[in-house]
Design a protein around this motif. Structure first.
Motif, PDB file in Angstrom:
ATOM      1  N   ARG A  28       0.828  -1.202   0.000  1.00 12.53           N
ATOM      2  CA  ARG A  28       0.000   0.000   0.000  1.00 12.53           C
ATOM      3  C   ARG A  28       0.867   1.258   0.000  1.00 12.53           C
ATOM      4  O   ARG A  28       0.535   2.264  -0.649  1.00 12.53           O
ATOM      5  CB  ARG A  28      -0.953  -0.017   1.197  1.00 12.53           C
ATOM      6  N   VAL A  29       1.984   1.209   0.720  1.00  8.00           N
ATOM      7  CA  VAL A  29       2.920   2.336   0.698  1.00  8.00           C
ATOM      8  C   VAL A  29       3.464   2.537  -0.712  1.00  8.00           C
ATOM      9  O   VAL A  29       3.482   3.661  -1.239  1.00  8.00           O
ATOM     10  CB  VAL A  29       4.087   2.082   1.681  1.00  8.00           C
ATOM     11  N   ALA A  30       3.895   1.450  -1.349  1.00  6.20           N
ATOM     12  CA  ALA A  30       4.466   1.541  -2.698  1.00  6.20           C
ATOM     13  C   ALA A  30       3.434   2.032  -3.701  1.00  6.20           C
ATOM     14  O   ALA A  30       3.742   2.826  -4.596  1.00  6.20           O
ATOM     15  CB  ALA A  30       5.021   0.179  -3.117  1.00  6.20           C
ATOM     16  N   ASP A  31       2.189   1.566  -3.547  1.00  2.00           N
ATOM     17  CA  ASP A  31       1.111   2.034  -4.426  1.00  2.00           C
ATOM     18  C   ASP A  31       0.940   3.552  -4.288  1.00  2.00           C
ATOM     19  O   ASP A  31       0.753   4.264  -5.282  1.00  2.00           O
ATOM     20  CB  ASP A  31      -0.191   1.339  -4.092  1.00  2.00           C
ATOM     21  N   ALA A  32       0.978   4.032  -3.030  1.00  3.09           N
ATOM     22  CA  ALA A  32       0.782   5.453  -2.785  1.00  3.09           C
ATOM     23  C   ALA A  32       1.944   6.265  -3.360  1.00  3.09           C
ATOM     24  O   ALA A  32       1.740   7.350  -3.917  1.00  3.09           O
ATOM     25  CB  ALA A  32       0.650   5.717  -1.287  1.00  3.09           C
ATOM     26  N   VAL A  33       3.154   5.753  -3.221  1.00  8.32           N
ATOM     27  CA  VAL A  33       4.324   6.431  -3.795  1.00  8.32           C
ATOM     28  C   VAL A  33       4.187   6.498  -5.304  1.00  8.32           C
ATOM     29  O   VAL A  33       4.438   7.543  -5.933  1.00  8.32           O
ATOM     30  CB  VAL A  33       5.617   5.710  -3.385  1.00  8.32           C
ATOM     31  N   LEU A  34       3.800   5.400  -5.926  1.00 12.31           N
ATOM     32  CA  LEU A  34       3.662   5.344  -7.384  1.00 12.31           C
ATOM     33  C   LEU A  34       2.604   6.329  -7.871  1.00 12.31           C
ATOM     34  O   LEU A  34       2.780   6.974  -8.912  1.00 12.31           O
ATOM     35  CB  LEU A  34       3.290   3.928  -7.805  1.00 12.31           C
TER      36      LEU A  34
END
Length: 291
Positions: free
Chosen positions: A278-284
């Protein structure tokens, strides 16, 4: 030659369900590692992981500031300098939260070389966590004779200095073995975490230090090499009730209690990887809150 402690750890991996849990956690972390956002933006994602991890760790300490602003937003503001560290020094909850943020942030600087000197790592993490909460004479060192720890009272009386020293020696041996890659990283992280909580070597801040050390071991040991998984969130699910119950089972001293704790930790790492995704999705997507 394998030491008795490391041999015992390998034996724990063969208890029912544990190997399967470790493999599920490994697969989840591997999937996270290859997330598209982590091709070029690992530092940003890892920083957000530490923000969310600190907020979850503070919740497990009962340090959730009053007001409408979420803990994660407060932590994010602290880390990026939008809020001064002494904003609410008169508030004990705020001071605990600030210590958790400092300890979680300090894990960024723990590498393989540092883990070879585990006593120094523990001292530095404790200084970060409790440096503003205890007299300086009690910061960064184990409890001495006559010093009490009043944390985790549901586990019974905290061990005395002699037992603490013996259990810290086990923790040091396990942590120092991580850079060599000769032990299952998830098991090391789990046992080190549980030993620090149940032995309660410090007057204050044992849970905070335990969770910070777990984060460092998982990253340096290679299970979560990007540091984007959020193990603290894995423990904080269901308001931390499973976490405290599993720690209590470990403290019982029986093999089944240890197995339950290991299963909890395997599941928590799987959930940690999901939160990391979820963190990586938000960064992307460029939608990290507060930025």
């Amino acid at each position: 030659m394998t030491s008795p402690a490391l041999a015992a750890l390998a034996d724990l991996a063969r208890t029912p369900g544990v190997a399967e849990g470790i493999e599920t956690a490994r697969q989840a972390c591997t999937e996270l590692r290859w997330h598209q956002a982590l091709r070029r933006r690992i530092p940003e994602a890892a920083a957000e992981s530490r923000v969310r991890g600190a907020a979850a760790s503070a919740m497990l300490e009962g340090a959730e500031p009053a007001g409408s602003q979420r803990s994660a937003d407060l932590v994010r503001d602290l880390v990026r300098g939008a809020l001064p560290w002494d904003e609410r020094d008169e508030d004990p909850v705020w001071r605990v939260l600030a210590g958790v943020v400092r300890a979680t942030s300090a894990t960024e600087h723990v590498g393989a070389a540092q883990l070879r000197a585990p006593a120094q790592v523990l001292a530095s993490l404790h200084t970060a966590a409790a440096g503003e909460l205890l007299p300086m004479a009690q910061v960064g060192r184990p409890r001495a004779a006559g010093e009490e720890c009043r944390e985790w009272t549901e586990l019974g009386q905290a061990p005395g200095p002699k037992e603490v020293a013996e259990r810290l020696a086990l923790v040091h041996e396990l942590v120092a073995a991580v850079p060599a890659g000769s032990v299952p990283v998830l098991l090391v992280a789990a046992v080190v975490h549980a030993e620090l909580v149940t032995a309660r070597p410090f007057v204050l801040g044992n849970g905070v230090v335990a969770r910070a050390m777990e984060r460092a071991v998982l990253r340096v040991g290679g299970l979560d090499p990007t540091g984007v998984a959020v193990p603290e969130v894995g423990h904080a699910d269901r308001a931390g009730s499973d976490y405290r119950g599993a720690i209590t089972a470990y403290a019982s001293g029986g093999r089944e209690g240890v197995r339950l704790w290991l299963l909890h930790c395997a599941e928590s790492v799987t959930r940690a990887a999901a939160e990391g995704t979820r963190v990586a999705d938000a960064v992307l997507a460029g939608r990290l809150e507060g930025r």
